[in-house]
Design an enzyme around this catalytic site. Structure first.
Site, PDB file in Angstrom:
ATOM      1  N   HIS A 129      -7.098  -8.575  -2.690  1.00  0.00           N
ATOM      2  CA  HIS A 129      -8.398  -8.013  -2.316  1.00  0.00           C
ATOM      3  C   HIS A 129      -8.440  -6.518  -2.581  1.00  0.00           C
ATOM      4  O   HIS A 129      -7.407  -5.846  -2.622  1.00  0.00           O
ATOM      5  CB  HIS A 129      -8.725  -8.284  -0.840  1.00  0.00           C
ATOM      6  CG  HIS A 129      -7.777  -7.618   0.114  1.00  0.00           C
ATOM      7  ND1 HIS A 129      -6.537  -8.138   0.398  1.00  0.00           N
ATOM      8  CD2 HIS A 129      -7.869  -6.465   0.830  1.00  0.00           C
ATOM      9  CE1 HIS A 129      -5.917  -7.358   1.256  1.00  0.00           C
ATOM     10  NE2 HIS A 129      -6.696  -6.323   1.530  1.00  0.00           N
TER      11      HIS A 129
ATOM     12  N   TYR B 179      -0.230 -10.262   0.086  1.00  0.00           N
ATOM     13  CA  TYR B 179       0.907  -9.848   0.929  1.00  0.00           C
ATOM     14  C   TYR B 179       0.858 -10.539   2.287  1.00  0.00           C
ATOM     15  O   TYR B 179      -0.212 -10.908   2.772  1.00  0.00           O
ATOM     16  CB  TYR B 179       0.940  -8.318   1.093  1.00  0.00           C
ATOM     17  CG  TYR B 179      -0.330  -7.705   1.632  1.00  0.00           C
ATOM     18  CD1 TYR B 179      -0.601  -7.670   2.999  1.00  0.00           C
ATOM     19  CD2 TYR B 179      -1.268  -7.153   0.765  1.00  0.00           C
ATOM     20  CE1 TYR B 179      -1.763  -7.098   3.489  1.00  0.00           C
ATOM     21  CE2 TYR B 179      -2.438  -6.587   1.238  1.00  0.00           C
ATOM     22  CZ  TYR B 179      -2.674  -6.566   2.609  1.00  0.00           C
ATOM     23  OH  TYR B 179      -3.840  -6.018   3.085  1.00  0.00           O
TER      24      TYR B 179
ATOM     25  N   TYR C 207       0.843  -1.207   0.000  1.00  0.00           N
ATOM     26  CA  TYR C 207       0.000   0.000   0.000  1.00  0.00           C
ATOM     27  C   TYR C 207       0.870   1.246   0.000  1.00  0.00           C
ATOM     28  O   TYR C 207       1.963   1.253   0.576  1.00  0.00           O
ATOM     29  CB  TYR C 207      -0.866   0.060   1.270  1.00  0.00           C
ATOM     30  CG  TYR C 207      -1.990  -0.943   1.301  1.00  0.00           C
ATOM     31  CD1 TYR C 207      -3.226  -0.646   0.748  1.00  0.00           C
ATOM     32  CD2 TYR C 207      -1.811  -2.174   1.907  1.00  0.00           C
ATOM     33  CE1 TYR C 207      -4.257  -1.562   0.791  1.00  0.00           C
ATOM     34  CE2 TYR C 207      -2.832  -3.104   1.943  1.00  0.00           C
ATOM     35  CZ  TYR C 207      -4.057  -2.791   1.389  1.00  0.00           C
ATOM     36  OH  TYR C 207      -5.073  -3.704   1.425  1.00  0.00           O
TER      37      TYR C 207
ATOM     38  N   ARG D  29      -2.607 -12.186   3.195  1.00  0.00           N
ATOM     39  CA  ARG D  29      -3.896 -11.713   2.703  1.00  0.00           C
ATOM     40  C   ARG D  29      -4.061 -12.127   1.250  1.00  0.00           C
ATOM     41  O   ARG D  29      -3.163 -11.915   0.438  1.00  0.00           O
ATOM     42  CB  ARG D  29      -3.991 -10.168   2.768  1.00  0.00           C
ATOM     43  CG  ARG D  29      -4.037  -9.504   4.120  1.00  0.00           C
ATOM     44  CD  ARG D  29      -5.093  -9.986   5.076  1.00  0.00           C
ATOM     45  NE  ARG D  29      -6.405 -10.364   4.543  1.00  0.00           N
ATOM     46  CZ  ARG D  29      -7.364  -9.530   4.179  1.00  0.00           C
ATOM     47  NH1 ARG D  29      -7.217  -8.232   4.304  1.00  0.00           N
ATOM     48  NH2 ARG D  29      -8.530  -9.970   3.725  1.00  0.00           N
TER      49      ARG D  29
ATOM     50  N   HIS E 191     -10.525  -3.110  -1.057  1.00  0.00           N
ATOM     51  CA  HIS E 191     -11.415  -2.585  -0.013  1.00  0.00           C
ATOM     52  C   HIS E 191     -12.485  -1.713  -0.658  1.00  0.00           C
ATOM     53  O   HIS E 191     -12.181  -0.929  -1.566  1.00  0.00           O
ATOM     54  CB  HIS E 191     -10.622  -1.744   0.987  1.00  0.00           C
ATOM     55  CG  HIS E 191      -9.603  -2.530   1.752  1.00  0.00           C
ATOM     56  ND1 HIS E 191      -9.853  -3.067   2.984  1.00  0.00           N
ATOM     57  CD2 HIS E 191      -8.334  -2.885   1.442  1.00  0.00           C
ATOM     58  CE1 HIS E 191      -8.776  -3.715   3.412  1.00  0.00           C
ATOM     59  NE2 HIS E 191      -7.837  -3.618   2.493  1.00  0.00           N
TER      60      HIS E 191
HETATM   61  O1  LIG Z   1      -6.725  -4.995  10.784  1.00  0.00           O
HETATM   62  C1  LIG Z   1      -5.657  -5.495  10.425  1.00  0.00           C
HETATM   63  O2  LIG Z   1      -4.791  -5.835  11.217  1.00  0.00           O
HETATM   64  C2  LIG Z   1      -5.465  -5.741   8.959  1.00  0.00           C
HETATM   65  C3  LIG Z   1      -4.314  -6.356   8.502  1.00  0.00           C
HETATM   66  C4  LIG Z   1      -4.161  -6.607   7.141  1.00  0.00           C
HETATM   67  C5  LIG Z   1      -5.153  -6.221   6.256  1.00  0.00           C
HETATM   68  O3  LIG Z   1      -5.059  -6.456   4.932  1.00  0.00           O
HETATM   69  C6  LIG Z   1      -6.299  -5.608   6.729  1.00  0.00           C
HETATM   70  O4  LIG Z   1      -7.259  -5.265   5.811  1.00  0.00           O
HETATM   71  C7  LIG Z   1      -6.464  -5.361   8.066  1.00  0.00           C
END
Ligand SMILES: O=C(O)c1ccc(O)c(O)c1
Length: 242
Positions: A160, A147, A108, A157, A162
């Site tokens: 995805h 990642y 990111y 993960r 969001h």
């Molecule tokens: O809330 C978290 O810790 C968290 C970690 C990795 C992600 O990809 C996420 O969307 C949230």
């Protein structure tokens, strides 16, 4: 003003629990006490309203919006599209949909993301659009990379995107994540696993859609989103969008 009928509140019994020990950061983040339910007032039921005039021409094109069209982002080009529907399967027009995602390497653009994958100077990772009169939306973007994240020893993960959606009003806010058909990491992800009903999780998995893919350009994925009702799209396990 269009009458959308009574606002159906979010049914917390079927969405993922804020507390889920398999997803470690949810433990400290979730409330210790039962939530209080409050009657909604007109301000939650009638707004906000969004106008197309606020949007820039590239706002739903994440391949080009970071450089304002000067240079494209690196990655596999994809179109993510679908319809925003209410509990009666009616389209929801004029709703703001915002997305954010990692780049093709799984990183990111955020100061707290220190993953080894490089930042792409031509990719910001955010986009927005407003649904048309048929509730339709589309984003041109690149496929986000998977990642690793610090949860259990070796958690990854899945790919995805969001999503944040304001339906007719604040009272119909939805915040969730879209996954990609065929990604084997979905079945290993503790965040995806906070959704206990497999058929509900499957609704967050966008199928490949050749009918909208453009030859020699991009593949398409179809993600319809339902706000409220029996077929409602699941929230991610967080407290946003009460
Ligand atoms: O809330 C978290 O810790 C968290 C970690 C990795 C992600 O990809 C996420 O969307 C949230």
């Amino acid at each position: 003003m269009t009458d959308h009928g009574p606002l159906i509140p979010r049914n917390r019994a079927i969405h993922p629990e804020p507390y889920d020990p398999g997803y470690k950061t949810s433990v400290a983040r979730s409330p210790f006490l039962p939530l209080l339910s409050m009657e909604s007032t007109p301000s939650e039921e009638t707004g906000p309203r969004f106008g197309h005039t606020k949007l820039g021409a590239l706002d739903n094109n994440l391949i080009l919006n970071w450089t304002k069209g000067a240079a494209p982002a690196v990655g596999e080009r994809i179109l993510v599209h679908g319809r925003l529907l209410d509990e009666m399967n009616r389209p929801i027009p004029n709703a703001l949909i915002e997305i954010w995602q990692a780049n093709a390497g799984g990183r990111y653009r955020h100061k707290k993301d220190t993953y080894f994958a490089p930042l792409d100077p031509n990719f910001g990772g955010c986009g927005r659009t407003i649904t048309d009169e048929n509730g339709y939306y589309e984003f041109l973007t690149i496929r986000p990379g998977a990642y690793p994240w610090p949860n259990r020893a070796n958690d990854w993960r899945p790919m995805h995107i969001h999503f944040s959606i304001f339906g007719h009003s604040f009272g119909q806010r939805l915040i969730s994540q879209m996954y990609f058909e065929g990604d084997p990491l979905i079945n290993h992800c503790p965040i995806a696993a906070t959704i206990k009903d497999r058929s509900q999780l499957d609704r967050l998995v966008a199928p490949l859609d050749f009918s909208k893919s453009r030859p020699l350009d991009f593949l398409a994925y179809k993600f319809d989103i339902v706000l409220r009702g029996r077929r409602q799209t699941m929230f991610e396990n967080k407290l946003e969008g009460m």
